[in-house]
Scaffold this motif. Structure first.
Motif, PDB file in Angstrom:
ATOM      1  N   ILE A 143      28.787 -28.608 -14.084  1.00  0.00           N
ATOM      2  CA  ILE A 143      29.349 -28.824 -15.343  1.00  0.00           C
ATOM      3  C   ILE A 143      28.949 -29.896 -15.971  1.00  0.00           C
ATOM      4  CG2 ILE A 143      32.014 -29.759 -15.920  1.00  0.00           C
ATOM      5  CD1 ILE A 143      33.083 -28.037 -13.861  1.00  0.00           C
ATOM      6  N   THR A 144      28.954 -29.929 -17.306  1.00  0.00           N
ATOM      7  CA  THR A 144      28.618 -31.006 -18.283  1.00  0.00           C
ATOM      8  C   THR A 144      29.780 -31.647 -18.488  1.00  0.00           C
ATOM      9  OG1 THR A 144      26.752 -29.507 -19.390  1.00  0.00           O
ATOM     10  CG2 THR A 144      27.694 -31.505 -20.671  1.00  0.00           C
ATOM     11  N   ASP A 201      33.993 -37.670 -12.602  1.00  0.00           N
ATOM     12  CA  ASP A 201      33.190 -37.930 -11.364  1.00  0.00           C
ATOM     13  C   ASP A 201      33.452 -37.116 -10.279  1.00  0.00           C
ATOM     14  OD1 ASP A 201      31.914 -39.671 -12.927  1.00  0.00           O
ATOM     15  OD2 ASP A 201      33.172 -41.602 -12.126  1.00  0.00           O
ATOM     16  N   SER A 202      34.753 -36.948  -9.991  1.00  0.00           N
ATOM     17  CA  SER A 202      35.252 -36.021  -8.896  1.00  0.00           C
ATOM     18  C   SER A 202      34.713 -34.764  -9.143  1.00  0.00           C
ATOM     19  CB  SER A 202      36.596 -36.247  -8.551  1.00  0.00           C
ATOM     20  OG  SER A 202      37.617 -35.943  -9.487  1.00  0.00           O
ATOM     21  N   LEU A 203      35.264 -34.355 -10.540  1.00  0.00           N
ATOM     22  CA  LEU A 203      35.017 -32.833 -10.689  1.00  0.00           C
ATOM     23  C   LEU A 203      33.367 -32.483 -10.518  1.00  0.00           C
ATOM     24  CD1 LEU A 203      35.975 -30.222 -12.105  1.00  0.00           C
ATOM     25  CD2 LEU A 203      35.518 -31.273 -14.239  1.00  0.00           C
ATOM     26  N   LEU A 204      32.734 -33.285 -10.834  1.00  0.00           N
ATOM     27  CA  LEU A 204      31.222 -33.067 -10.808  1.00  0.00           C
ATOM     28  C   LEU A 204      30.721 -33.001  -9.385  1.00  0.00           C
ATOM     29  CD1 LEU A 204      29.397 -35.074 -13.763  1.00  0.00           C
ATOM     30  CD2 LEU A 204      29.777 -32.939 -13.443  1.00  0.00           C
ATOM     31  N   GLY A 216      41.023 -31.275 -21.287  1.00  0.00           N
ATOM     32  CA  GLY A 216      42.105 -31.863 -20.196  1.00  0.00           C
ATOM     33  C   GLY A 216      41.440 -31.356 -18.996  1.00  0.00           C
ATOM     34  N   ALA A 217      40.168 -31.223 -18.828  1.00  0.00           N
ATOM     35  CA  ALA A 217      39.687 -30.949 -17.611  1.00  0.00           C
ATOM     36  C   ALA A 217      39.628 -31.657 -16.265  1.00  0.00           C
ATOM     37  CB  ALA A 217      38.228 -30.168 -17.842  1.00  0.00           C
ATOM     38  N   GLY A 218      40.207 -32.696 -16.457  1.00  0.00           N
ATOM     39  CA  GLY A 218      40.105 -33.553 -15.400  1.00  0.00           C
ATOM     40  C   GLY A 218      41.081 -33.409 -14.148  1.00  0.00           C
ATOM     41  N   LYS A 219      42.245 -32.775 -14.599  1.00  0.00           N
ATOM     42  CA  LYS A 219      43.519 -32.481 -13.533  1.00  0.00           C
ATOM     43  C   LYS A 219      44.000 -31.071 -13.637  1.00  0.00           C
ATOM     44  CE  LYS A 219      44.971 -37.498 -13.021  1.00  0.00           C
ATOM     45  NZ  LYS A 219      43.919 -38.080 -13.967  1.00  0.00           N
ATOM     46  N   THR A 272      40.639 -24.361 -14.275  1.00  0.00           N
ATOM     47  CA  THR A 272      39.916 -23.589 -15.415  1.00  0.00           C
ATOM     48  C   THR A 272      38.662 -23.705 -15.442  1.00  0.00           C
ATOM     49  OG1 THR A 272      42.195 -23.293 -16.608  1.00  0.00           O
ATOM     50  CG2 THR A 272      40.223 -22.740 -17.690  1.00  0.00           C
ATOM     51  N   ALA A 273      38.354 -24.983 -15.351  1.00  0.00           N
ATOM     52  CA  ALA A 273      36.720 -25.218 -15.488  1.00  0.00           C
ATOM     53  C   ALA A 273      36.092 -24.936 -14.395  1.00  0.00           C
ATOM     54  CB  ALA A 273      36.596 -26.882 -15.884  1.00  0.00           C
ATOM     55  N   LEU A 274      36.561 -25.113 -13.257  1.00  0.00           N
ATOM     56  CA  LEU A 274      35.815 -24.698 -11.908  1.00  0.00           C
ATOM     57  C   LEU A 274      35.762 -23.114 -11.933  1.00  0.00           C
ATOM     58  CD1 LEU A 274      37.536 -27.047  -9.603  1.00  0.00           C
ATOM     59  CD2 LEU A 274      35.236 -27.115 -10.434  1.00  0.00           C
ATOM     60  N   ALA A 275      36.788 -22.620 -12.348  1.00  0.00           N
ATOM     61  CA  ALA A 275      36.884 -20.865 -12.421  1.00  0.00           C
ATOM     62  C   ALA A 275      35.816 -20.454 -13.105  1.00  0.00           C
ATOM     63  CB  ALA A 275      38.326 -20.455 -12.541  1.00  0.00           C
TER      64      ALA A 275
END
Length: 224
Positions: A62-63, A53-56, A22-25, A31-34
């Motif tokens: 990030i994979t 795409d926006s997370l990357l 659930g790392a998209g929003k 959490t993923a970014l931190a």
């Protein structure tokens, strides 16, 4: 007598491999970014490619893994190549709100498939790897205060989070001897996109806000 500098409270995850669902929003994305910013090698799982795409664009290290966790077979195939994981954050969740007498089988099944069954499945995949390596690890399940408190129109959501809390306890009991820690976090309302869907209406939110000393939901800012 002079004292040395206070120890840093910054937690380092250098050398750790983390998987966040659930790392998209919302909570999962932050959490993923931190974790990535604190040195972890992060694999981010979500079903929406645009969110990945926006997370990357925010964090290129990030994979990304794009899969619908409600699909058991697709999930197994997608996570097969992820590799060793030291830290799993089961954050993916959905909330389809309706009055008790209007709940449909499809809504019930979708909520339990994502909020409970997917947690079990992803945890199985990751914990088997932890067991095989003998190095232990940590699993964190993102639950909710809705597991403890009845909320109007939340019959299915509350039920999924109650089930998730008990699943967490059983996971901790069975995986603890393998040096795998399992915990849940149970936040109150967080103003993510999903939170706004349920709590933007002041008629609904005012009663809840009256019980919060700061007078605001998590993730919400108020001018002094």
């Amino acid at each position: 007598m002079s004292r040395g500098p206070e120890p840093s409270m910054e937690v380092s995850f250098v050398g750790k491999r983390a998987l966040v669902t659930g790392a998209g929003k919302g909570i999962g994305r932050h959490t993923a970014l931190a974790l990535a910013r604190r040195g972890a090698k992060v694999t981010a799982v979500t079903r929406t490619q645009a969110d990945l795409d926006s997370l990357l664009q925010e964090c290129a290290s990030i994979t990304p893994v794009c899969v619908d966790l409600a699909d058991w077979g697709a999930t197994a195939a997608a996570l097969q190549a992820v590799g060793p994981v030291d830290l799993l954050v089961n954050n993916a969740g959905c909330a389809s709100l309706q009055p008790l007498l209007e709940v449909t089988p499809d809504q019930f099944d979708q909520s339990f498939n994502v909020n409970v069954r997917a947690v079990l499945h992803v945890s199985q995949i990751v914990a088997r790897g932890m067991k095989a390596r003998g190095s232990g690890g940590s699993i964190v399940n993102v639950s909710s205060q809705a597991s403890q408190c009845a909320l109007r129109d939340h019959a299915v959501y509350c039920a999924t989070k109650g089930a998730l809390d008990m699943l967490t306890r059983v996971m901790a009991l069975e995986l603890g001897p393998l040096q795998i820690r399992v915990n849940s976090v149970n936040p109150t309302v967080v103003m993510t996109d999903m939170g706004r869907l349920a709590w933007s209406d002041p008629h609904k939110s005012n009663t809840m806000l009256a019980r919060i000393p700061l007078g605001r939901f998590a993730g919400e800012t108020r001018e002094a």
